[in-house]
Motif scaffolding. Structure first.
Motif, short mmCIF file in Angstrom:
data_model
loop_
_atom_site.label_atom_id
_atom_site.label_comp_id
_atom_site.label_asym_id
_atom_site.label_seq_id
_atom_site.Cartn_x
_atom_site.Cartn_y
_atom_site.Cartn_z
N MET A 192 0.82 -1.21 0.00
CA MET A 192 0.00 0.00 0.00
C MET A 192 0.86 1.26 0.00
O MET A 192 0.45 2.29 -0.54
N GLU A 193 2.04 1.18 0.59
CA GLU A 193 2.95 2.33 0.50
C GLU A 193 3.35 2.58 -0.95
O GLU A 193 3.37 3.73 -1.42
N ARG A 194 3.68 1.51 -1.65
CA ARG A 194 4.02 1.67 -3.07
C ARG A 194 2.82 2.18 -3.86
O ARG A 194 2.98 2.97 -4.80
N TYR A 195 1.64 1.73 -3.50
CA TYR A 195 0.45 2.18 -4.21
C TYR A 195 0.23 3.68 -4.01
O TYR A 195 -0.10 4.40 -4.97
N ARG A 196 0.39 4.14 -2.78
CA ARG A 196 0.21 5.57 -2.54
C ARG A 196 1.21 6.39 -3.35
O ARG A 196 0.86 7.45 -3.91
N THR A 197 2.44 5.91 -3.44
CA THR A 197 3.43 6.60 -4.27
C THR A 197 3.02 6.58 -5.73
O THR A 197 3.14 7.58 -6.45
N VAL A 199 0.02 6.46 -6.94
CA VAL A 199 -1.07 7.41 -7.14
C VAL A 199 -0.55 8.83 -7.14
O VAL A 199 -0.90 9.65 -8.00
N GLU A 200 0.30 9.15 -6.17
CA GLU A 200 0.81 10.52 -6.06
C GLU A 200 1.58 10.93 -7.30
O GLU A 200 1.49 12.05 -7.77
N GLU A 201 2.36 10.03 -7.83
CA GLU A 201 3.17 10.35 -9.00
C GLU A 201 2.40 10.16 -10.31
O GLU A 201 2.89 10.53 -11.37
N ASN A 202 1.16 9.58 -10.16
CA ASN A 202 0.36 9.29 -11.35
C ASN A 202 1.18 8.54 -12.39
O ASN A 202 1.15 8.84 -13.59
N ARG A 203 1.95 7.57 -11.88
CA ARG A 203 2.87 6.81 -12.73
C ARG A 203 2.11 5.68 -13.41
O ARG A 203 2.02 4.59 -12.90
N LEU A 204 1.59 5.98 -14.59
CA LEU A 204 0.80 5.00 -15.31
C LEU A 204 1.71 4.17 -16.21
O LEU A 204 2.68 4.66 -16.76
N SER A 205 1.37 2.90 -16.33
CA SER A 205 2.19 2.00 -17.12
C SER A 205 1.96 2.19 -18.60
O SER A 205 1.09 2.94 -19.03
N GLN A 206 2.73 1.48 -19.39
CA GLN A 206 2.58 1.52 -20.84
C GLN A 206 1.30 0.83 -21.29
O GLN A 206 0.98 0.82 -22.47
N SER A 207 0.55 0.26 -20.34
CA SER A 207 -0.71 -0.40 -20.73
C SER A 207 -1.73 0.61 -21.21
O SER A 207 -2.72 0.25 -21.84
N GLY A 208 -1.56 1.88 -20.89
CA GLY A 208 -2.53 2.88 -21.31
C GLY A 208 -2.84 3.86 -20.21
O GLY A 208 -2.75 3.54 -19.04
N LYS A 209 -3.17 5.09 -20.56
CA LYS A 209 -3.49 6.12 -19.56
C LYS A 209 -4.96 5.98 -19.21
O LYS A 209 -5.83 6.54 -19.86
N LEU A 210 -5.21 5.24 -18.14
CA LEU A 210 -6.59 4.88 -17.84
C LEU A 210 -7.34 5.93 -17.05
O LEU A 210 -8.54 5.87 -16.92
N GLU A 225 -17.60 8.25 -9.28
CA GLU A 225 -16.48 8.37 -10.20
C GLU A 225 -15.16 8.09 -9.50
O GLU A 225 -14.25 7.47 -10.07
N GLN A 226 -15.03 8.54 -8.25
CA GLN A 226 -13.80 8.32 -7.51
C GLN A 226 -13.54 6.84 -7.29
O GLN A 226 -12.43 6.36 -7.43
N SER A 227 -14.60 6.10 -6.95
CA SER A 227 -14.41 4.67 -6.70
C SER A 227 -14.02 3.94 -7.98
O SER A 227 -13.18 3.03 -7.95
N LEU A 228 -14.60 4.33 -9.11
CA LEU A 228 -14.21 3.72 -10.38
C LEU A 228 -12.77 4.08 -10.73
O LEU A 228 -11.99 3.24 -11.20
N SER A 229 -12.41 5.34 -10.50
CA SER A 229 -11.04 5.78 -10.72
C SER A 229 -10.07 4.97 -9.87
O SER A 229 -9.03 4.50 -10.34
N ASP A 230 -10.43 4.79 -8.60
CA ASP A 230 -9.57 4.01 -7.70
C ASP A 230 -9.43 2.57 -8.17
O ASP A 230 -8.35 1.98 -8.09
N HIS A 231 -10.52 2.01 -8.67
CA HIS A 231 -10.48 0.62 -9.12
C HIS A 231 -9.50 0.44 -10.27
O HIS A 231 -8.66 -0.48 -10.25
N PHE A 232 -9.60 1.29 -11.28
CA PHE A 232 -8.72 1.14 -12.43
C PHE A 232 -7.28 1.54 -12.09
O PHE A 232 -6.34 0.95 -12.62
N MET A 233 -7.12 2.52 -11.19
CA MET A 233 -5.78 2.85 -10.73
C MET A 233 -5.16 1.66 -10.01
O MET A 233 -4.00 1.30 -10.22
#
Length: 790
Positions: A192-197, A199-210, A225-233
């Protein structure tokens, strides 16, 4: 050396079909190893695969045994040397996870007992129900490093580049599978620490900017909308975690001086008693596509369809093409676990299932497979999750006797080995393409646990399984329209010349970037079909009408239940859902509602240089006439089957190559089928009927170069081939009343095992072989010797 190029494996620069058998040395006594391996060799295999279980070789921390000091079945090195002696290439699979019905999926018990901090957690902080480890926990990674250092040091002298047999190393096993089947991801505090980082950095993978389309900030999102955003993030983050885990394992392999090909394998077949459906297989593809894109790994599928019939054969086709779509174009299509048995004894997996599975996958481009399990055995020292026995309905039983599947594998092995160099260079002839959209399969966990996420997953799952997988994609296969898949999230534009036509299964939601990519594809000349819904929102549930605005129609509510739609030439077509569209000034209407003829349900629109079809109809393949409806829709897009049969339930494909082509005919029914064949409008075999045996198939050669002979065509399979400049010998197998071979002129022919007659055909010779009435219902093996006229 094993290399990959242009979709094929090469060994010492020779194109090779890797035909593998799984044999676990730790489940067979060493005095039986030679017998099992010689039986595998006799069946025509050139590859042996085995797990190397961590819990077996390091039962106590720091105490490794690879030479049999503590138990003779731990003598991994002698087993590998014996494989080399007998002439096999080898794939080793050292985990850390191996599953394989072993306790803790192959992880040593002492890790779980002594290092509980590495166990994944649930969202409430409890230990993960499967005691799954947190892949990237630093303590676990150090333990994995120690394990890999130990095992790789032992096998390094046996690697191919040191003249040993090992050509491939699998990294872990079915990464992400335990998270999926338990619907519980890894919520370890360090994760979860890595996840928070992330999210903060909005470091999206090459899979696509979701996420975060345009410039919206998270604060502007509604709660839904926030919950859907969180799910895909979160889903995107998990895929990056898997990719990072693969990086660690691959780095350990390379640091140990091993440059062999590394493999990751995809899970996903869902056990439903007799059938094991592949509807969830794309979830595994979605989980591992990021790792496949970022690493030089061979992606291999695990195919366990259970009983194969006409009703589920499309599962195999889709699993094959989806595995290919996340792989590089250089990589061969490969199955690391290819069903030849089943864990339990019920239901029975028949030899015909094994036969059909093999033929289906090869017909759709597979160039390597590994039967799992091929040798049965038992579990020593109580390491088995289901007790001592491990029969798996394997073709070679634990006592060394042969089950029915052995003869099937042997027949297939002879056929493959006789033509494999030409076969692997022959590419499947493709009529069209389907689009794979990974976010629709980011559903392995329903986190965060909100009503919006749960509703989204239910809706997406229903649409993709019913109207796409068992609807549109199945109907294409049943209509004998051969397709490959395209990963819609791969970088770059979709080339309308490379993919002239494209079918995309759609829900109401799709990210802006992909909507724009599809629109640009149509504008540039592509012919695009969207079905069954028109995307009008992004993945967060916000309005996103890039495609909808391009079509310029007014949408009404969709109708569910028992619906009838009128297509041109096919009135009263049954469907489970249809859209309602109004205000269509310049569109070609393809279908209307039977109850409301003024309501459009499908349309075709010109968009600059291309076309866009909205097929707002959800059909499951419940009636055979729906195939004709689909063919008419395809014809509207300019798509026709390159290979067609007069028998409606024979599935046909063609693999074409410069050195020869191969026509595959598959019959899933319980009785033989007779059919005439056409390829690109031309009737084949001089209009002769071909008998396709029940629950089996044929792989027939065309324009095959054999030495200086050209085999123009044959209605009989080749299972033996020897070629010299002046003499060619062919072993042929066929069913039915006769078999035909057409060769180039300038040869004399003698046939053993059948009566034969010859007929000049222009600059060729047609040889017809016949047999007695008593033999008509048997397989026929004949030997044809051809001598060149000097």
């Amino acid at each position: 050396m094993l290399t990959i190029k242009n979709g094929a494996f090469f060994i010492d620069d020779n194109p090779t079909f890797l035909f593998g058998a799984e044999c676990h040395y730790f489940r067979v006594d060493p005095e039986q190893w030679r017998d099992r391996l010689l039986q595998i060799k006799e069946a025509g295999f050139n590859l042996v695969s085995t797990y190397v279980p961590w819990l077996w070789h390091e039962p106590e921390q720091g105490k490794f045994d690879f030479t049999g000091k503590t138990h003779p079945r731990r003598n991994l090195l002698d087993f590998l040397k014996l494989c080399d002696e007998i002439g096999f290439k080898v794939m080793v699979r050292p985990g850390p996870y191996v599953m394989s019905e072993l306790k803790r999926e192959g992880i040593p018990e002492w890790i779980i007992e002594n290092y509980s901090e590495v166990i994944a957690r649930t969202i409430t902080g409890n230990l993960h129900p499967a005691r799954l480890v947190s892949y990237l926990h630093p303590v676990f990674l150090q333990l994995v490093r120690d394990w890999y250092d130990a095992v790789l040091t032992q096998i390094r002298p046996l690697m191919e580049d040191r003249s040993g047999p090992i050509v491939m190393i699998q990294l872990d096993n079915e990464i992400g599978m335990l998270q999926w089947v338990t619907n519980s991801a890894d919520f370890h505090p360090l994760t979860m620490e890595r996840y928070r980082t992330f999210v903060e950095e909005n470091r999206l993978s090459q899979s696509g900017k979701l996420l975060n389309q345009a410039s919206d900030s998270l604060e502007k999102f509604s709660e839904e909308e926030q919950s859907l955003s969180d799910h895909f993030m979160w889903s995107e983050f998990c895929r990056m975690e898997y990719s990072t885990y693969v990086s660690h394992l691959q780095e350990l392999v390379r640091k140990n001086g091993i440059n062999a090909l590394t493999v990751i394998n995809v899970h996903g077949f869902k056990d439903l008693s007799i059938y094991s459906r592949g509807t969830d297989y794309p979830i595994g593809i979605s989980q591992l596509r990021t790792a496949a894109l970022l690493h030089d790994c061979c992606v291999a599928g695990d195919f366990y369809p259970g009983h194969i019939t006409y009703d589920n054969f499309h599962d195999i086709i889709l699993s094959t093409v989806l595995t290919a779509c996340i792989s590089s174009k250089e990589q061969p299509i490969f199955s690391a676990e290819f069903q030849s048995g089943r864990l339990s004894d019920r239901p029975t997996v028949s030899s015909s299932d094994m036969n059909l599975l093999t033929r289906l996958c090869i017909s759709h481009g597979m160039n390597a497979l590994n039967y799992y399990m091929f040798c049965a055995g038992d579990n020593p020292e109580d390491i088995g999750l289901f007790g001592t026995r491990h029969e798996w309905q394997a073709p070679i039983a634990s006592d060394g006797s042969r089950r029915e599947g052995y003869a099937t594998a042997q027949d297939l092995g002879r056929m493959i080995s006789s033509v494999h160099e030409d076969l692997v260079l022959a590419k499947k002839e493709v009529d069209t393409h389907i689009g794979f959209y990974s976010p629709y399969y980011m559903t392995e966990t329903d986190w965060p646990p909100s009503a919006a996420v749960k509703t989204m997953i239910q809706e997406v799952t229903s649409i993709r399984e019913n109207y796409v997988f068992d609807g549109l994609w199945r109907l294409l296969a049943a209509a004998n329209l051969t397709y490959d898949a395209v990963d819609l999230l791969k970088e770059g534009q979709l080339d309308s010349k490379e993919y002239p036509t494209l079918w995309v299964g759609t829900t109401r939601c799709m990210e802006a970037e992909v909507q724009q990519k599809l629109l640009d594809y149509a504008k540039s000349g592509g012919k695009l079909c969207l079905s069954p819904f028109l995307p009008e929102y992004d993945l967060n549930g916000r309005p996103c009408r890039i495609l909808a605005d391009a079509i310029q129609i007014e949408m009404g509510n969709e109708e569910y239940g028992y619906q009838l739609v009128d297509f041109r030439g096919h009135p009263s077509t049954f469907c489970r859902v249809h859209l309602k569209m109004y205000g269509i000034p310049d569109h070609e209407i393809i279908a209307t509602s039977k109850d409301e003829p003024q309501v459009c349900t499908a349309l075709y629109k010109r968009i600059e240089r291309g076309n866009l079809m909205l097929l707002g109809v959800g059909m499951l393949h419940e009636y055979q006439y729906q195939i004709d409806v689909l063919k008419e829709i395809a014809d509207q897009m300019g798509i026709r089957a390159s290979v067609s049969c007069t028998h409606s339930r024979v599935h046909a494909t063609m693999r074409r190559g410069e050195r020869g082509s191969f026509l595959s005919l598959l019959n899933m029914d319980e009785k033989p089928a007779w059919t005439q064949m056409k390829a690109n409008g031309e009737i084949l075999f001089d209009q002769a009927l071909v008998q396709v045996p029940a629950r089996s198939g044929l792989m027939l050669p065309f324009m095959l170069q054999i030495g200086t002979l050209v085999l123009r065509y044959s209605t009989m399979e080749i299972f033996q081939k020897q070629a010299g400049d002046q003499v060619v010998t062919l072993g042929l197998r066929a069913t039915g009343e006769s078999g035909i071979v057409c060769i180039s002129s300038g040869w004399t022919v003698s046939v053993t095992g059948a009566s034969s007659s010859e007929e000049s055909m222009g600059d060729g010779i047609r040889i017809t072989c016949t047999w007695s009435h008593e033999q008509v219902h048997q397989d026929h093996h004949i030997l044809m010797t051809l001598n060149r006229i000097v």
